[in-house]
Design an enzyme around this catalytic site. Structure first.
Site, PDB file in Angstrom:
ATOM      1  N   TYR A   1      68.279 -16.861 -10.164  1.00 17.64           N
ATOM      2  CA  TYR A   1      67.846 -15.856 -10.791  1.00 17.64           C
ATOM      3  C   TYR A   1      68.060 -16.269 -12.377  1.00 17.64           C
ATOM      4  CZ  TYR A   1      67.723 -10.588 -12.633  1.00 17.64           C
ATOM      5  OH  TYR A   1      67.444  -9.829 -13.053  1.00 17.64           O
TER       6      TYR A   1
ATOM      7  N   HIS B   1      75.889 -14.585 -38.958  1.00 16.21           N
ATOM      8  CA  HIS B   1      75.197 -15.646 -39.248  1.00 16.21           C
ATOM      9  C   HIS B   1      73.733 -15.305 -37.808  1.00 16.21           C
ATOM     10  CE1 HIS B   1      74.577 -20.030 -39.221  1.00 16.21           C
ATOM     11  NE2 HIS B   1      73.500 -19.649 -39.195  1.00 16.21           N
TER      12      HIS B   1
ATOM     13  N   TYR C   1      74.430  -5.621 -16.435  1.00 16.42           N
ATOM     14  CA  TYR C   1      74.691  -7.033 -15.199  1.00 16.42           C
ATOM     15  C   TYR C   1      74.598  -7.952 -15.987  1.00 16.42           C
ATOM     16  CZ  TYR C   1      69.946  -7.043 -13.177  1.00 16.42           C
ATOM     17  OH  TYR C   1      68.935  -7.576 -13.301  1.00 16.42           O
TER      18      TYR C   1
ATOM     19  N   GLU D   1      72.726 -27.766 -39.276  1.00 18.58           N
ATOM     20  CA  GLU D   1      73.588 -27.559 -38.447  1.00 18.58           C
ATOM     21  C   GLU D   1      73.949 -28.665 -37.132  1.00 18.58           C
ATOM     22  OE1 GLU D   1      75.512 -25.421 -38.406  1.00 18.58           O
ATOM     23  OE2 GLU D   1      74.193 -23.487 -39.800  1.00 18.58           O
TER      24      GLU D   1
ATOM     25  N   HIS E   1      68.286 -17.096 -35.529  1.00 15.70           N
ATOM     26  CA  HIS E   1      69.207 -15.266 -35.714  1.00 15.70           C
ATOM     27  C   HIS E   1      67.858 -14.057 -35.414  1.00 15.70           C
ATOM     28  CE1 HIS E   1      70.050 -17.654 -40.356  1.00 15.70           C
ATOM     29  NE2 HIS E   1      70.438 -18.499 -39.013  1.00 15.70           N
TER      30      HIS E   1
ATOM     31  N   HIS F   1      69.239 -22.169 -31.636  1.00 18.32           N
ATOM     32  CA  HIS F   1      69.637 -21.383 -32.639  1.00 18.32           C
ATOM     33  C   HIS F   1      68.949 -20.827 -33.050  1.00 18.32           C
ATOM     34  CE1 HIS F   1      72.395 -20.314 -36.073  1.00 18.32           C
ATOM     35  NE2 HIS F   1      71.416 -20.933 -36.900  1.00 18.32           N
TER      36      HIS F   1
END
Ligand code: 13P
Length: 230
Positions: free
Chosen positions: A210, A155, A113, A73, A94, A92
């Site tokens: 935050y 994916h 939220y 990737e 899964h 990345h």
């Protein structure tokens, strides 16, 4: 040449924590970090348990690399780091619930939220494209517009950050939100917070530093360290 050994060690640590926190498993997942003249990226198909700092691959934005075969990737890592100069880290994985939603091409709405931690009112799902292709990278960039995270159709998910810690934190938040959304959906499509309320939430996150919206100038006006000058 710059010494990138600390970055490499941290990458190995964060990859292992990706697995131990339950958001990744097997040969899935990859991580990249901007470096002085390109980026560092995890090698392809190497289990994180056995990966060492020396296995991390050095890549240039022209697609050339030094070391092992880079993650399949590398294109979306390269394209995100090239297009989004404010971003230092691309993660990345899964993770199960995010991928469950991505299998249905669902966007996460502002049903809670905390959707705001990805920087907007939704966390979009990128259209499906074969893993490792330029098409997948192109789809991911569209879904990530003005956002720090997205789902990838059939994916997984991508989370971005200024630090590895922040990207790992966000990936866990995306997974938690996904799990909540899947559960909320079992009672029917949940109501969503209005765009006005989400704008307030995002501003509040910014002011309070935050999650991943750190603002050194931001203060929570009701709380301060006990020993701070009044
Ligand atoms: P790599 O091992 O090549 O990084 O591939 C894992 C993956 O998650 C592909 O999307």
């Amino acid at each position: 040449m710059t010494d990138d050994s600390a970055l490499r060690r941290e990458m190995v640590d964060v990859c292992r924590r990706m697995n131990s926190s339950g958001i990744n498993q097997g040969n899935a997942g990859n991580l990249s970090v901007r470096s002085s003249d390109g980026f560092l990226i995890t090698p392809s198909s190497l289990p994180y348990e056995t990966m060492t700092p020396e296995d991390i691959v050095e890549m240039g934005f022209d697609g050339t690399y030094v070391g092992r075969r880079p993650s399949s990737e590398w294109r979306f890592h390269r394209d995100i780091l090239r297009e989004r100069q404010e971003i230092e880290v691309v993660l990345h994985c899964h993770s199960l619930y995010a991928t469950t939603l991505a299998c249905h091409h669902k966007t996460i709405p502002s049903f809670h939220y905390m959707t705001g931690v990805a920087g907007g009112t939704t966390i979009r799902c990128a259209g499906y494209a074969t893993f490792g292709t330029q098409a997948l990278s192109d789809n991911a960039l569209v879904a990530l517009k003005d956002r720090l995270a997205c789902l990838l159709g059939q994916h997984g998910q991508i989370s971005l950050g200024k630090t590895m810690e922040a990207a790992l934190w966000l990936a866990n938040e995306v997974e938690t939100l996904s799990r909540m959304y899947v559960q909320a959906l079992s009672l029917g499509e949940p109501p969503v917070l209005s765009d006005e309320e989400m704008a307030r939430v995002i501003e509040q996150m910014r002011k309070m530093s935050y999650g991943q919206a750190p603002d050194p100038e931001g203060t929570n006006d009701l709380a301060r360290p006990r020993d701070a000058a009044v």
